[in-house]
Design an enzyme around this catalytic site. Structure first.
Site, mmCIF file in Angstrom:
data_model
loop_
_atom_site.group_PDB
_atom_site.id
_atom_site.type_symbol
_atom_site.label_atom_id
_atom_site.label_comp_id
_atom_site.label_asym_id
_atom_site.label_seq_id
_atom_site.Cartn_x
_atom_site.Cartn_y
_atom_site.Cartn_z
ATOM 1 N N SER A 104 -4.087 -33.098 6.765
ATOM 2 C CA SER A 104 -5.092 -33.667 7.637
ATOM 3 C C SER A 104 -4.643 -35.040 8.152
ATOM 4 O O SER A 104 -3.579 -35.138 8.756
ATOM 5 C CB SER A 104 -6.418 -33.726 6.868
ATOM 6 O OG SER A 104 -7.493 -33.871 7.735
ATOM 7 N N ASP A 131 -8.982 -23.772 12.152
ATOM 8 C CA ASP A 131 -9.221 -25.075 11.532
ATOM 9 C C ASP A 131 -10.302 -25.829 12.310
ATOM 10 O O ASP A 131 -10.165 -26.062 13.505
ATOM 11 C CB ASP A 131 -7.924 -25.888 11.520
ATOM 12 C CG ASP A 131 -7.992 -27.131 10.652
ATOM 13 O OD1 ASP A 131 -9.034 -27.819 10.662
ATOM 14 O OD2 ASP A 131 -7.001 -27.431 9.970
ATOM 15 N N HIS A 134 -9.615 -25.577 6.769
ATOM 16 C CA HIS A 134 -8.891 -26.824 7.015
ATOM 17 C C HIS A 134 -7.771 -26.946 5.991
ATOM 18 O O HIS A 134 -7.975 -27.375 4.867
ATOM 19 C CB HIS A 134 -9.865 -27.995 6.903
ATOM 20 C CG HIS A 134 -9.290 -29.315 7.282
ATOM 21 N ND1 HIS A 134 -8.577 -29.510 8.439
ATOM 22 C CD2 HIS A 134 -9.331 -30.524 6.659
ATOM 23 C CE1 HIS A 134 -8.216 -30.780 8.520
ATOM 24 N NE2 HIS A 134 -8.646 -31.415 7.441
#
Length: 529
Positions: free
Chosen positions: A250, A469, A499
């Site tokens: 991320s 995602d 995610h």
């Protein structure tokens, strides 16, 4: 809900250890522990220029040659909440000394908290593998021990190492307000419909930044991503590695890519999973997330044999109902429109959590907001005693130290609100208004419009994007691979939901393990399903 690059999936890899409770003062050893007594009206950005290697080479030997003192860790439950578990005995913690201001490398230092587990097969040890789990603002010191089972294979030949980036948790945490103020802020209407609601929303946003400057003014200018990347190269040297081996999730993909740009010759085996789009500016990033969350919500409804159109209309109806009148949620608390939206967002981070969304929506439609409120509390870092973690403070401080953009309420109304709402009638209004509130009157000048991530000459870097995602939409992975440069960015596409793919996709996990352990580089464009 807060705009972020993830690290929040309720029981998934990227959440572990980041949701919790802490409104403690800055960590022991932080510069100006206890905070600055006055708030500077404007703080100069401390983000270094792109001559990162030269800046790092100028560090004194007292820093590059420091010896870390590793000690057995205690469980960080108080700092990081109920999700933190007692680490196994093999986990050790240490504190790295780093310059407060990388432009003044011989000046004042701060402590960067580290955690590690030594390689289980020291005879075949490759080196250290550094982790960042996202946020920004997530604690790696809490996250890594709590997700250790996911990395057992990698731990055979790597020392697993993670850290709290500067301004986060044990590393001179940014603190901006107390839990009572946080509770009031989360109850505000963040999609204002009246002048009074808009005034209250913007007033709270400005107060947040002023609180950061007042309490954490000394660290605040120095928490940007470029500074964290410089810290990582200091870690590499102190840990004794010729090159940096890294696994970032991320926001950690942006941090890893910025490192690669600053130090292309020091890139070892780098993996970026759930990739932030480096070409997206402040507005573009918010719009990307609007698209990503709506896409995930559509896929959720389709998995329940409900049309995306009908499911979205159902959620909009519920949110409109809550906008008019908050719903009882137990314990004397009420579910507001904003808290409900946050509760909807959380389970979208992982397909394995979609059942929680089904149950929570069903209960809310019956007039009981307890389950959606519990999900929102988890996202917001609130514990059963009403205390909040400072992760949100760190996230905002790092984000606003990075971005130059300033968006006014007038611009939201005239340019962005209709567009964002068209992309997603559920998430668009919130994310559009958040443009005006997130860095409103921020006391630090931002570093960039978009991060520079070109890394010509670096070894190949794996870039993993998941098609469903919600927080870092798939399109950003292709752009990241392109911007890293030809022969550097190697794109791996995961056809799935959620995610982050490592640990959830067996194909991706195997591909990453083969690369990190044996140096096997997959073909650019490889597809996992």
């Amino acid at each position: 809900m807060r705009r972020c690059a993830g690290a929040l999936a309720a029981a998934g890899l990227l959440l572990v250890g980041v949701v919790g409770c802490s409104d403690d003062p800055p960590a022991k050893g932080a510069p100006g522990s206890g905070g600055s007594s006055t708030a500077p009206s404007t703080l100069d950005s401390a983000a270094p220029t792109t001559d990162g290697p030269a800046a790092q080479a100028a560090l004194p030997a007292a820093l590059t040659g420091q010896k870390l003192v590793w000690k057995k860790c205690k469980a960080p439950v108080k700092a990081y909440g109920s999700y933190a578990q007692k680490p196994e005995k093999r986990w050790e913690c240490a504190t790295l000394k780093a310059p407060l201001d990388h432009r003044k490398p011989a000046g004042e230092t701060i402590g960067i908290a580290l955690v590690r587990a030594k390689a289980q097969k020291p005879g075949s040890r490759i080196g250290s593998l550094l982790f960042n789990f996202g946020g920004p603002g997530g604690s790696g010191v809490a996250a890594l021990p709590n997700s250790a089972a996911e990395f057992k294979t990698l731990n055979s030949r790597y020392d697993l190492v993670s850290f709290d980036p500067r301004g986060v948790a044990e590393s001179s945490a940014v603190v901006c307000r107390d839990s009572k103020q946080a509770e009031a802020g989360f109850r505000l209407d963040n999609t204002p419909d009246t002048p009074a609601e808009e005034q209250a929303f913007l007033k709270d946003s400005r107060a947040f930044g002023a609180g950061c400057a007042r309490i954490s003014g000394q660290i605040l200018p120095h928490v940007g991503t470029s500074n964290a990347a410089l810290d990582m190269d200091l870690m590499r040297q102190v840990l004794g590695d010729d090159k940096l081996h890294y696994l970032g999730f991320s926001y950690g993909t942006e941090l890893g890519a910025v490192y690669a740009h600053l130090f292309p010759g020091k890139v070892g085996r780098l993996v970026l999973d759930a990739v932030v789009d480096p070409s997206a500016d402040y507005v573009g990033h918010a719009r990307n997330q609007t698209l990503g969350f709506q896409r995930a919500l559509d896929n959720y409804f389709k998995s329940r044999d409900i049309s995306a159109k009908d499911g979205t209309a159902r959620v909009v109806k519920l949110l409109d109902r809550l906008d008019r009148e908050p719903m009882p949620a137990g314990g004397g608390r009420k579910l507001t429109q904003g808290l409900a939206l946050t509760g909807i967002v959380l389970p979208l981070y992982s397909e394995s959590q979609w059942q929680y969304l089904t149950d929570a929506l069903a209960e809310a439609e019956k007039g009981d907001g307890a389950q959606l409120l519990a999900l929102a509390d988890s996202y917001n870092g609130r514990d059963e005693n009403g205390e909040y973690t400072t992760r949100d403070h760190s996230q905002r401080a790092i984000s606003c130290a990075d971005t130059k953009a300033k968006v006014t309420a007038d611009e939201v109304r005239s340019r962005h609100l209709a567009d964002f709402t068209k992309v997603s009638p559920v998430f668009g209004p919130y994310l559009a208004w958040d443009l005006a509130g997130w860095c409103a009157d921020w006391p630090v000048t931002g570093a960039w419009e978009t991060p520079e991530v070109s890394a010509k000459g670096a070894d190949p870097i794996l870039v993993i994007g998941t098609t469903g995602d919600p927080a870092t939409p798939y399109e950003g992975a292709r752009r990241m691979a392109d911007e890293l440069g030809s022969g550097v960015g190697v794109l791996v596409t995961n056809k799935g939901e959620g995610h982050g793919a490592y640990g959830t996709s067996s194909c991706v996990t195997r591909t990453v393990d083969d690369y990190l352990l044996d140096g096997k580089i997959p073909a650019d464009g490889k597809i996992c399903s």
